[in-house]
Design a protein around this motif. Structure first.
Motif, PDB file in Angstrom:
ATOM      1  N   GLN A 375       0.830  -1.206   0.000  1.00 42.69           N
ATOM      2  CA  GLN A 375       0.000   0.000   0.000  1.00 42.69           C
ATOM      3  C   GLN A 375       0.867   1.260   0.000  1.00 42.69           C
ATOM      4  N   LYS A 376       1.912   1.236   0.806  1.00 42.04           N
ATOM      5  CA  LYS A 376       2.799   2.396   0.913  1.00 42.04           C
ATOM      6  C   LYS A 376       3.386   2.767  -0.443  1.00 42.04           C
ATOM      7  N   PHE A 377       3.870   1.773  -1.177  1.00 43.26           N
ATOM      8  CA  PHE A 377       4.565   2.084  -2.426  1.00 43.26           C
ATOM      9  C   PHE A 377       3.609   2.232  -3.607  1.00 43.26           C
ATOM     10  N   LEU A 378       2.400   1.733  -3.495  1.00 44.50           N
ATOM     11  CA  LEU A 378       1.392   2.076  -4.505  1.00 44.50           C
ATOM     12  C   LEU A 378       1.083   3.570  -4.434  1.00 44.50           C
ATOM     13  N   ARG A 379       0.959   4.080  -3.209  1.00 43.19           N
ATOM     14  CA  ARG A 379       0.710   5.519  -3.051  1.00 43.19           C
ATOM     15  C   ARG A 379       1.910   6.335  -3.529  1.00 43.19           C
ATOM     16  N   GLU A 380       3.112   5.862  -3.190  1.00 42.20           N
ATOM     17  CA  GLU A 380       4.305   6.592  -3.630  1.00 42.20           C
ATOM     18  C   GLU A 380       4.413   6.602  -5.150  1.00 42.20           C
ATOM     19  N   TYR A 381       4.080   5.485  -5.773  1.00 40.92           N
ATOM     20  CA  TYR A 381       4.128   5.439  -7.237  1.00 40.92           C
ATOM     21  C   TYR A 381       3.126   6.435  -7.827  1.00 40.92           C
ATOM     22  N   ALA A 382       1.931   6.462  -7.239  1.00 43.86           N
ATOM     23  CA  ALA A 382       0.911   7.385  -7.738  1.00 43.86           C
ATOM     24  C   ALA A 382       1.359   8.839  -7.575  1.00 43.86           C
ATOM     25  N   TRP A 383       2.042   9.137  -6.469  1.00 42.57           N
ATOM     26  CA  TRP A 383       2.445  10.521  -6.206  1.00 42.57           C
ATOM     27  C   TRP A 383       3.699  10.908  -6.991  1.00 42.57           C
ATOM     28  N   LYS A 384       4.732  10.071  -6.903  1.00 41.49           N
ATOM     29  CA  LYS A 384       6.030  10.449  -7.467  1.00 41.49           C
ATOM     30  C   LYS A 384       6.106  10.239  -8.977  1.00 41.49           C
ATOM     31  N   ILE A 385       5.546   9.159  -9.476  1.00 39.74           N
ATOM     32  CA  ILE A 385       5.683   8.835 -10.896  1.00 39.74           C
ATOM     33  C   ILE A 385       4.533   9.407 -11.716  1.00 39.74           C
ATOM     34  N   LEU A 386       3.318   9.348 -11.173  1.00 43.11           N
ATOM     35  CA  LEU A 386       2.157   9.773 -11.960  1.00 43.11           C
ATOM     36  C   LEU A 386       1.818  11.243 -11.692  1.00 43.11           C
ATOM     37  N   SER A 387       1.268  11.538 -10.528  1.00 48.93           N
ATOM     38  CA  SER A 387       0.872  12.924 -10.238  1.00 48.93           C
ATOM     39  C   SER A 387       2.060  13.873 -10.312  1.00 48.93           C
ATOM     40  N   LEU A 460      -7.387  -2.589  -0.172  1.00 48.69           N
ATOM     41  CA  LEU A 460      -6.618  -1.646  -0.985  1.00 48.69           C
ATOM     42  C   LEU A 460      -7.520  -0.583  -1.613  1.00 48.69           C
ATOM     43  N   THR A 461      -8.679  -0.347  -1.005  1.00 49.96           N
ATOM     44  CA  THR A 461      -9.615   0.634  -1.560  1.00 49.96           C
ATOM     45  C   THR A 461      -8.996   2.023  -1.613  1.00 49.96           C
ATOM     46  N   GLY A 462      -8.260   2.399  -0.575  1.00 46.20           N
ATOM     47  CA  GLY A 462      -7.636   3.721  -0.546  1.00 46.20           C
ATOM     48  C   GLY A 462      -6.667   3.921  -1.694  1.00 46.20           C
ATOM     49  N   GLU A 463      -5.906   2.882  -2.019  1.00 45.06           N
ATOM     50  CA  GLU A 463      -4.942   2.986  -3.113  1.00 45.06           C
ATOM     51  C   GLU A 463      -5.661   3.048  -4.460  1.00 45.06           C
ATOM     52  N   MET A 464      -6.748   2.285  -4.596  1.00 47.17           N
ATOM     53  CA  MET A 464      -7.525   2.361  -5.835  1.00 47.17           C
ATOM     54  C   MET A 464      -8.136   3.751  -6.003  1.00 47.17           C
ATOM     55  N   ASP A 465      -8.580   4.345  -4.899  1.00 44.93           N
ATOM     56  CA  ASP A 465      -9.110   5.713  -4.961  1.00 44.93           C
ATOM     57  C   ASP A 465      -8.026   6.704  -5.384  1.00 44.93           C
ATOM     58  N   THR A 466      -6.796   6.456  -4.934  1.00 36.69           N
ATOM     59  CA  THR A 466      -5.685   7.337  -5.315  1.00 36.69           C
ATOM     60  C   THR A 466      -5.474   7.319  -6.824  1.00 36.69           C
ATOM     61  N   PHE A 467      -5.502   6.132  -7.423  1.00 35.75           N
ATOM     62  CA  PHE A 467      -5.330   6.040  -8.878  1.00 35.75           C
ATOM     63  C   PHE A 467      -6.537   6.634  -9.609  1.00 35.75           C
ATOM     64  N   SER A 468      -7.719   6.483  -9.031  1.00 37.39           N
ATOM     65  CA  SER A 468      -8.901   7.113  -9.634  1.00 37.39           C
ATOM     66  C   SER A 468      -8.756   8.629  -9.635  1.00 37.39           C
ATOM     67  N   THR A 469      -8.169   9.161  -8.571  1.00 35.11           N
ATOM     68  CA  THR A 469      -7.935  10.608  -8.499  1.00 35.11           C
ATOM     69  C   THR A 469      -6.950  11.052  -9.573  1.00 35.11           C
ATOM     70  N   VAL A 470      -5.909  10.254  -9.801  1.00 37.67           N
ATOM     71  CA  VAL A 470      -4.945  10.586 -10.860  1.00 37.67           C
ATOM     72  C   VAL A 470      -5.647  10.619 -12.217  1.00 37.67           C
ATOM     73  N   ILE A 471      -6.529   9.652 -12.447  1.00 39.48           N
ATOM     74  CA  ILE A 471      -7.279   9.616 -13.712  1.00 39.48           C
ATOM     75  C   ILE A 471      -8.135  10.870 -13.858  1.00 39.48           C
ATOM     76  N   SER A 472      -8.862  11.215 -12.797  1.00 41.62           N
ATOM     77  CA  SER A 472      -9.726  12.401 -12.843  1.00 41.62           C
ATOM     78  C   SER A 472      -8.912  13.670 -13.072  1.00 41.62           C
ATOM     79  N   ASN A 473      -7.779  13.777 -12.382  1.00 38.31           N
ATOM     80  CA  ASN A 473      -6.934  14.962 -12.551  1.00 38.31           C
ATOM     81  C   ASN A 473      -6.378  15.054 -13.968  1.00 38.31           C
TER      82      ASN A 473
END
Length: 704
Positions: A375-387, A460-473
């Motif tokens: 979970q930790k590194f899914l969020r980091e990937y979403a923040w550092k690599i994507l967003s 892992l709902t929180g991490e899926m929501d994080t990726f959904s936010t990246v898609i929306s953004n």
């Protein structure tokens, strides 16, 4: 007649007495025979016991015990009771004597073990099967303890061979011992005793305790590669046990199928290299009863493995960041453009390896700890690599300037995002969608692997929501970019002198500018979102929902508007409506029908813009006809909207006041309980429209 009847009764009575006597006589003879057999058997049993004739004793003892069962109801007779006591004494003496024979043959210390099996001991085992089960258990216990005594000395805690890097020596030793046992003593013990399996199981129990002890003592020396090496070798050995044995002795049940005659311990394990593996090579067999019998001792030390994965994943994310900076985003016009970033596939491949590996080590709390790391590194990937790599929007708007639009000249400026930036946004969007779908699959797999009692802790709902936010953004950035590119054109539209337009011509420059930006951006976005069609549709819908209300707001700013100016605006609106309806497939060689949901939004929004202009074009005299026409065309009971229409027509304030009062009077009465007027949309008939409106429609049709 009476005399004859009495004779029959006497004869019958005599026959019954004879039958009764016969039965008792038969029982007496049988009992005497059993008694003779019992007495003789006890004498023979005692004599054979003294001579250690265990082969004959095994058969005789079972017979004596069976015969003795017939005399349980005669235990009140002294002679019978004495015979029973002699049998018990013989059994006790046999047990003591057999145990002594085994102690002499297999001493715990001192003399060497005999070179081969003893026939006397083999027969003694057959006798032990008939004696108290504790005798058999004691024989097994002493033999196994004596057989494994050397192991305890060679691999005791203070020996160099006891450490994890020499763990192969433990398993090589027991393989040799089992081969040696089967060669020398395989026929001495009855097959149903499963002695080979019992030796292996006891070895496993001892090894688990000894390994746990040495790891507690030297916990600081445990490194992840060493730990994984030891676990792999141990699980391989447990798998080897499962091939050879049924596991019947683990539950104290006899195996249902006969044991294989071959011994796989004679075979060398393939691929036993001395290098430390990153990952175990062999998965755990699903039905291995020996799984964990030794490897359970490693579970308290799996925090070393979890910490290692935390460190490895941190380094992996940093490498992804460095690679992105060095290689840059996917280039437009190449196969990479808009594609999923390769780093996310690398991340999930590593996740899969970690998950499979950890499930082989433990399906308990370590799996939960690993999930937390995931979970930790899914969020980091979403923040550092994507967003973190999404282009930043700027305040500078590209497109045409107001002055150039008013002069009907085109400007060469493009949208504020370059083609490469648009490609990058699409690539990040596609990557986020891939991560979202794969994270959901990861959650399902983790729930399959973990213990049932811990399933609820996998979420892992929180991490899926994080990726959904990246898609929306990402979609919002694309929408804002195209929307902002159209802003100067809309501003120019509202600044044009619509009151002084003298004739209806081609579409206005601001329309050309908007269409140009749409044709520049949309094909790029569509091509780069080809693998995620639904998100391209979302982009189209969100852009339309943003653009049409903004276009209508700028229409209201066009004031005052002459009749000819309104006709020109209506022509421009129709051109924009046509382009928007074709937006999903604009510039594409493949004609694809736009989704119905999108078409409905465009038709509804742009029809409202057309109706506004038709109302503006209609004469305001007589006022009642004008107000009724407005209500029918727009179905809008809001006085503010009506006020804006009057401003566009350029009516004076005094005229507007009377019009507004008339508008309020002409509004339909709302139904009971309704908050406001409920106006139904009604398209005006040609008879209700002015000649100028009909003329404009003919002009539009002619141009099409």
């Amino acid at each position: 007649m009476c005399f004859f009847s009495s004779q029959v009764k006497e004869i019958t009575r005599d026959i019954k007495q004879l039958d009764h006597a016969k039965r008792h006589l038969t029982t007496s003879i049988t009992t005497l025979n059993h008694l003779h057999m019992l007495a003789g058997g006890v004498d023979s049993l005692e004599a054979m016991t003294r001579k250690r004739q265990y082969g004959e004793v095994a058969n005789l003892l079972q017979g004596v015990v069976n015969v003795l069962e017939h005399f349980y109801k005669y235990m009140g007779i002294t002679q019978i009771r004495q015979l029973s006591e002699r049998v018990k004494a013989a059994q006790s003496e046999l047990g003591t004597q057999i145990l002594a024979d085994f102690d002499e043959a297999f001493p715990s210390q001192g003399s060497k073990r005999p070179g081969g099996p003893s026939n006397v001991l083999r027969d003694a085992c057959l006798v032990a099967n008939v004696l108290d089960p504790r005798i058999k258990q004691e024989i097994i216990k002493k033999f196994i303890r004596q057989h494994l005594s050397e192991y305890l000395v060679l691999f005791q805690e203070n020996q160099d061979a006891a450490w994890l890097d020499k763990i192969d020596r433990r398993y090589a030793w027991i393989k040799r011992q089992l081969v040696d046992y089967e060669e020398k003593y395989g026929r001495m013990f009855p097959e149903e005793w499963c002695m080979t399996e019992r030796i292996a199981v006891e070895f496993c129990h001892i090894s688990r305790v000894e390994l746990a002890k040495v790891m507690r003592t030297r916990a600081r020396e445990i490194e992840v590669k060493l730990l994984l090496f030891a676990i792999q070798r141990t699980t391989n050995f447990e798998g080897l046990l499962a091939k050879r044995f049924t596991g019947g002795t683990l539950t104290d049940k006899r195996p249902e199928s006969p044991l294989e005659p071959t011994n796989p311990f004679l075979e060398d394990d393939p691929g036993e290299d001395v290098s430390y593996p990153e990952l175990p090579k062999k998965p755990k067999p699903a039905d291995n009863p020996f799984h964990g019998i030794i490897s359970k001792c490693f579970e308290p030390h799996l925090y070393v493995y979890i910490e290692s994965q935390d460190k490895n994943l941190g380094e992996l994310i940093n490498r992804f960041v460095a690679d992105f900076r060095a290689q840059g985003p996917p280039k437009a016009g190449t196969e990479e453009g808009g594609a999923v970033l390769p780093s996310c596939a690398d991340l999930f491949v590593y996740y899969k390896k970690c998950m499979v590996q950890c499930s082989q080590l433990s399906t308990g709390e370590p799996m939960i700890a690993l999930t937390t790391i995931f979970q930790k590194f899914l969020r980091e990937y979403a923040w550092k690599i994507l967003s973190g790599n999404l282009p930043k929007s700027t305040s500078n708007s590209g497109g045409l300037t107001i002055s150039s639009l008013l002069k009907e000249k085109e400007a060469p400026e493009a949208a504020k995002f370059t083609v490469d930036e648009l490609c990058l946004i699409c690539s990040i969007l596609s990557t986020a969608e891939y991560c979202l779908a794969t994270t959901q699959q990861l959650e399902e797999k983790l729930k399959e692997k973990v213990d049932k009692l811990l399933v609820e802790r996998i979420n892992l709902t929180g991490e899926m929501d994080t990726f959904s936010t990246v898609i929306s953004n990402s979609i919002q950035l694309l929408v804002q970019d195209l929307d902002a590119a159209c802003d100067p054109a809309l501003t120019a539209m509202s600044k044009m002198p619509w009151q002084s337009v003298e004739h209806v011509g081609d579409q206005s420059p601001y329309v050309t500018s908007i269409i140009m930006h749409i044709k520049q951006n949309v094909p790029i976005i569509r091509d780069n979102l080809a693998s995620t069609r639904k998100y391209f549709t979302q982009f189209c819908i969100k852009f339309t929902n943003a653009f049409i209300p903004k276009f209508i707001n700028h229409l209201f700013r066009c004031k005052p508007v002459s009749m000819v100016g309104a006709e020109q605006l209506l022509l421009d609106t129709h051109s924009l409506k046509t382009v928007l309806l074709d937006l999903p497939s604009i510039g594409s060689q493949v004609l694809r029908k736009a989704p119905a949901s999108y078409t409905k939004i465009v038709v509804k929004g742009m029809t409202r813009a057309e109706m506004i202009l038709k109302v503006v074009m209609a004469p305001h005299e007589p006022p009642v006809v004008f107000v009724d026409n407005y209500i029918k065309l727009l179905a809008d009971g809001n006085p503010e909207t009506f006020q804006k229409i009057l401003d566009m027509k350029g009516l004076k304030r005094s005229e507007q006041s009377s019009m507004l009062e008339l508008f309020r009077q002409r509004l339909p009465t709302p139904p009971s309980g309704a908050d406001g007027p409920s106006l139904s949309f009604s398209t005006p008939t040609p008879e209700q429209e002015s000649s100028r409106i009909r003329k404009l429609e003919k002009l539009i049709k002619k141009r099409l």
